[in-house]
Write a protein that holds these residues in place. Structure first.
Motif, short mmCIF file in Angstrom:
data_model
loop_
_atom_site.label_atom_id
_atom_site.label_comp_id
_atom_site.label_asym_id
_atom_site.label_seq_id
_atom_site.Cartn_x
_atom_site.Cartn_y
_atom_site.Cartn_z
N GLU A 26 -8.57 -5.66 -6.62
CA GLU A 26 -9.72 -5.22 -5.82
C GLU A 26 -9.49 -3.83 -5.24
OE1 GLU A 26 -11.64 -8.09 -3.10
OE2 GLU A 26 -10.19 -9.51 -3.92
N VAL A 27 -10.59 -3.13 -5.02
CA VAL A 27 -10.52 -1.81 -4.40
C VAL A 27 -11.49 -1.72 -3.23
CG1 VAL A 27 -9.71 -0.52 -6.42
CG2 VAL A 27 -12.18 -0.90 -6.09
N LEU A 28 -11.29 -0.70 -2.41
CA LEU A 28 -12.17 -0.42 -1.27
C LEU A 28 -12.59 1.04 -1.36
CD1 LEU A 28 -9.70 -1.68 1.48
CD2 LEU A 28 -11.89 -2.78 0.96
N PRO A 29 -13.80 1.37 -0.91
CA PRO A 29 -14.19 2.79 -0.90
C PRO A 29 -13.50 3.54 0.23
CG PRO A 29 -15.93 1.45 0.05
CD PRO A 29 -14.85 0.49 -0.39
N LEU A 30 -13.09 4.77 -0.05
CA LEU A 30 -12.52 5.63 0.99
C LEU A 30 -13.54 6.71 1.32
CD1 LEU A 30 -9.76 6.10 2.52
CD2 LEU A 30 -9.38 7.93 0.88
N LEU A 31 -13.87 6.79 2.60
CA LEU A 31 -14.96 7.67 3.04
C LEU A 31 -14.47 9.09 3.32
CD1 LEU A 31 -17.98 7.23 4.00
CD2 LEU A 31 -16.99 7.28 6.31
N ASN A 32 -15.31 10.06 2.96
CA ASN A 32 -15.08 11.43 3.42
C ASN A 32 -15.89 11.61 4.70
OD1 ASN A 32 -15.15 14.13 3.96
ND2 ASN A 32 -15.60 14.76 1.85
N PRO A 33 -15.23 11.66 5.86
CA PRO A 33 -15.99 11.67 7.12
C PRO A 33 -16.73 12.98 7.36
CG PRO A 33 -13.63 11.86 7.56
CD PRO A 33 -13.77 11.63 6.08
N SER A 34 -16.42 14.02 6.59
CA SER A 34 -17.14 15.28 6.78
C SER A 34 -18.56 15.21 6.24
CB SER A 34 -16.39 16.44 6.11
OG SER A 34 -15.20 16.74 6.83
N ASP A 35 -18.79 14.34 5.24
CA ASP A 35 -20.16 14.29 4.68
C ASP A 35 -20.65 12.87 4.38
OD1 ASP A 35 -18.78 13.59 2.42
OD2 ASP A 35 -19.17 15.46 1.33
N MET A 173 18.44 5.36 9.01
CA MET A 173 19.38 4.31 9.41
C MET A 173 19.66 3.32 8.29
SD MET A 173 20.41 5.20 12.27
CE MET A 173 21.53 3.84 12.47
N GLY A 174 19.04 3.52 7.13
CA GLY A 174 19.36 2.67 5.98
C GLY A 174 18.48 1.45 5.82
N ASN A 175 17.35 1.44 6.51
CA ASN A 175 16.39 0.36 6.28
C ASN A 175 15.61 0.63 5.00
OD1 ASN A 175 16.43 -1.16 9.04
ND2 ASN A 175 16.29 1.01 9.57
N ALA A 176 14.94 -0.38 4.48
CA ALA A 176 13.98 -0.18 3.39
C ALA A 176 12.61 -0.50 3.95
CB ALA A 176 14.32 -1.07 2.21
N CYS A 177 11.62 0.33 3.63
CA CYS A 177 10.34 0.31 4.35
C CYS A 177 9.19 -0.23 3.51
CB CYS A 177 9.97 1.73 4.78
SG CYS A 177 11.24 2.57 5.73
N VAL A 178 8.32 -0.96 4.18
CA VAL A 178 7.01 -1.29 3.62
C VAL A 178 5.97 -0.68 4.55
CG1 VAL A 178 5.39 -3.10 2.94
CG2 VAL A 178 7.86 -3.43 2.60
N LEU A 179 5.16 0.20 4.00
CA LEU A 179 4.20 0.97 4.80
C LEU A 179 2.79 0.52 4.46
CD1 LEU A 179 3.29 3.50 6.47
CD2 LEU A 179 3.68 4.85 4.41
N LYS A 180 2.05 0.16 5.52
CA LYS A 180 0.62 -0.18 5.35
C LYS A 180 -0.18 0.91 6.03
CE LYS A 180 -2.82 -1.77 6.77
NZ LYS A 180 -4.11 -1.03 6.85
N PRO A 181 -0.69 1.87 5.26
CA PRO A 181 -1.51 2.92 5.88
C PRO A 181 -2.88 2.36 6.25
CG PRO A 181 -1.43 3.24 3.50
CD PRO A 181 -0.60 2.01 3.80
N ALA A 182 -3.62 3.16 7.03
CA ALA A 182 -4.94 2.71 7.47
C ALA A 182 -5.95 2.80 6.33
CB ALA A 182 -5.41 3.57 8.65
N GLU A 183 -6.89 1.89 6.34
CA GLU A 183 -7.93 1.87 5.30
C GLU A 183 -8.84 3.09 5.38
OE1 GLU A 183 -7.16 -0.29 7.65
OE2 GLU A 183 -8.84 -1.62 8.19
N GLU A 184 -8.87 3.75 6.57
CA GLU A 184 -9.72 4.94 6.73
C GLU A 184 -9.07 6.19 6.13
OE1 GLU A 184 -8.82 2.92 9.13
OE2 GLU A 184 -10.63 2.17 10.15
N ALA A 185 -7.75 6.22 6.03
CA ALA A 185 -7.06 7.43 5.56
C ALA A 185 -5.68 7.06 5.06
CB ALA A 185 -6.96 8.47 6.69
N CYS A 186 -5.52 7.03 3.75
CA CYS A 186 -4.21 6.60 3.23
C CYS A 186 -3.69 7.51 2.13
CB CYS A 186 -4.29 5.17 2.73
SG CYS A 186 -5.47 4.97 1.40
N LEU A 187 -4.38 8.63 1.87
CA LEU A 187 -4.01 9.44 0.70
C LEU A 187 -2.66 10.13 0.86
CD1 LEU A 187 -7.49 10.95 -0.24
CD2 LEU A 187 -6.32 8.95 -1.21
#
Ligand code: NAI
Ligand code: MG
Length: 484
Positions: A26-35, A173-187
């Motif tokens: 599944e996908v979600l639309p990403l909005l351009n807030p300028s227009d 520090m040597g951790n391994a990361c899982v990053l969940k960016p925001a649905e409004e801006a993730c590029l």
């Protein structure tokens, strides 16, 4: 503009060093807030994608990444930092378009990201344990160890800066990361994963799963394989995340915004203060955790400061991100609605100035007119709640005691500043102001990556940035050897 300057595919997740479709496709639309147009489709990651990302992070810890020395980790981070600098223009444009941030501000964020990587790259091998004098026959020492898999749930207002301060420190520090960016801006989060991978970060050390907060975000914060959560965002979601983390008994770092004051005394250098008073409120259209949304002014200079701030507000121009004006759109129509709701609640207040949305700003853009209120009662909603828009309130005060009471009189405590030429008062105010950072005769100190940052009260807890973050992203083991 091309959305794939760095070969990113926003409809995919970045897991184990590869672009993969979300399992649910599944996908979600990403909005351009300028227009108001749709920029592209982004992956709608869900719990099964978070599972895959956590597994990839585990595998990285068991493999090359887990075996890397501190110096090797630092070298990789420094290399990533230099790689970020070779993509300044592309990253700035991506962030500007995605967030709605004026281009110059987005560019500053790229430089900040690179600087975080430089700092944490250099710091990785300079943090160490101690030996502790103890009973006869013992040698006791401490080891700083990574938590393991760290979860990073970040907002849309400063994606690159927040990745720098949180993922940068966690990787150091040597951790391994899982990053969940925001649905409004993730590029830029996705672009960063690609850059880091190309710069030599082992597969699985950083995994990015875009998606909705209630789906991918909730799954990440609840995941039993995640050993530390860092979250920046709203108070409400911060409480949920802390509650979820308490189920798994994992530490959390919460950065939940604020209602940060600047206190201007009669003896202040007003000319020096003025740009800070306004810029700290309208930077990134006020969508800044450490925005200064309350200006407290002593009565002797009150009229002068109100008039000078009003003049600056009247000159503010809001328009598309790539026009690089003073203020861009808000990140979404929803945020615009929230902020306009606050402005409407100020109908009973004195509005002393408003900026302008430029002619020709696209109708579909999420623009809000910068708005300045004066004579605001300290207990008014606009003086108590985080607005997260280009709106500031000015509050008069009579003496130091009243200034402190008003400044500390909200549920938040992220940052605060004080403008005075009186050295003794500077010292008293620095101690009296309830905040994680206090600035004297400045605001924000240029955002220095070296400076520990975090809140008290509803602003959250835990410290990011500087060396402090490295303690937060590690755990301490005490080893006691009885050797006789
Ligand atoms: P939010 O707290 O909902 O979103 C921040 C992040 O949390 C996003 O990645 C989102 O997907 C995720 N998230 C949302 N619900 C979640 C859940 N149940 N479990 C796990 N993760 C979840 O903030 P939102 O709605 O974008 O903004 C609302 C208000 O929050 C703003 O008006 C502002 O006042 C405040 N805020 C403060 C920020 C700061 O820098 N401290 C940043 C963003 C928002
Ligand atoms: Mg966006």
């Amino acid at each position: 503009m091309t959305l794939r300057p760095l070969n990113i595919d926003p409809s995919k997740c970045f897991i184990a060093g590869a672009w993969v479709n979300p399992i649910g496709q599944e996908v979600l639309p990403l909005l351009n807030p300028s227009d108001g147009t749709t920029l592209c489709q982004i992956a709608r990651g869900k719990s099964e994608d978070i599972d895959a990302a956590v597994n990839a992070a585990d595998a990285a810890l068991a493999g090359d990444w887990g075996k890397a020395t501190a110096a090797e980790r630092g070298r990789v981070l420094s290399t990533i930092g230099r790689a970020v600098l070779t993509h300044v223009d592309e990253l700035a444009k991506l962030e500007a378009v995605d967030v709605g941030k004026p281009l110059a501000q987005a560019r500053a964020d790229v430089l900040a990201l690179a600087r975080y990587l430089e700092f944490y790259g250099g710091a990785a091998d300079k943090i160490h344990g101690e030996t502790i004098p103890y009973l006869d026959g013992y040698t006791v020492y401490t080891l700083r160890e990574p938590h393991g898999v760290t979860g990073h749930i970040i907002p849309w207002n400063y994606p690159m800066q927040i990745i720098g301060r949180s993922v940068g420190a966690a990787l150091a520090m040597g951790n391994a990361c899982v990053l969940k960016p925001a649905e409004e801006a993730c590029l830029t989060a996705l672009a960063f994963a690609e850059i880091a991978h190309q710069a030599g970060l082992p597969a699985g050390a950083l995994n990015v799963v875009p998606g909705l907060g209630a789906e991918a975000g909730a799954a990440l914060s609840a995941h039993k394989g995640v050993h530390h959560i860092s979250f920046t965002g709203s108070v409400g979601v911060g409480k949920l995340i802390q509650a979820t983390a308490s189920e798994n008994v994992v530490p959390v770092t919460l950065e939940l915004g604020g209602k940060s004051p600047q206190v201007v005394f009669d003896d202040a250098n007003i000319d020096a203060a003025l740009p800070f008073l306004v810029n700290a409120g309208i930077q990134n259209a006020g969508q800044t955790c450490s925005a200064s949304s309350r200006i407290l002014v002593q009565r002797g200079v009150y009229d002068q400061v109100v008039a000078a701030m009003a003049a600056r507000y009247n000159a503010l121009r809001a328009g598309p991100a790539l026009d690089n004006l003073d203020v861009g759109p808000l990140v979404s129509p929803r945020q615009k609605e929230i902020v306009e709701g606050f402005i409407a609640k100020g109908a009973d207040l004195t509005c002393v100035a408003r900026g302008q949305i430029i002619d020709g700003a696209p109708i579909g853009g999420a623009y809000v007119t910068p708005t300045l209120f004066a004579d605001v009662p300290p207990d008014h909603t606009l003086a108590q709640d985080e607005i997260f828009g280009p709106v500031q309130v000015i509050i008069p005060f009579t003496d130091e005691a009243e200034a402190i009471a008003i400044a500390n009189g909200t549920a938040f405590g992220l940052v605060a500043s004080c403008w005075t030429e009186n050295g003794a008062r500077q010292m008293r105010m620095a101690r009296a102001l309830r905040a994680g950072q206090v600035f004297i005769n400045n605001y924000g100190a240029g955002g220095g990556v070296e400076l520990p940052f975090g809140g008290t009260g509803l602003s959250g807890h835990g410290r990011e940035k500087g060396f402090e973050a490295l303690y937060g992203f590690s755990t301490l083991k005490t080893v006691a050897v009885l050797h006789g």
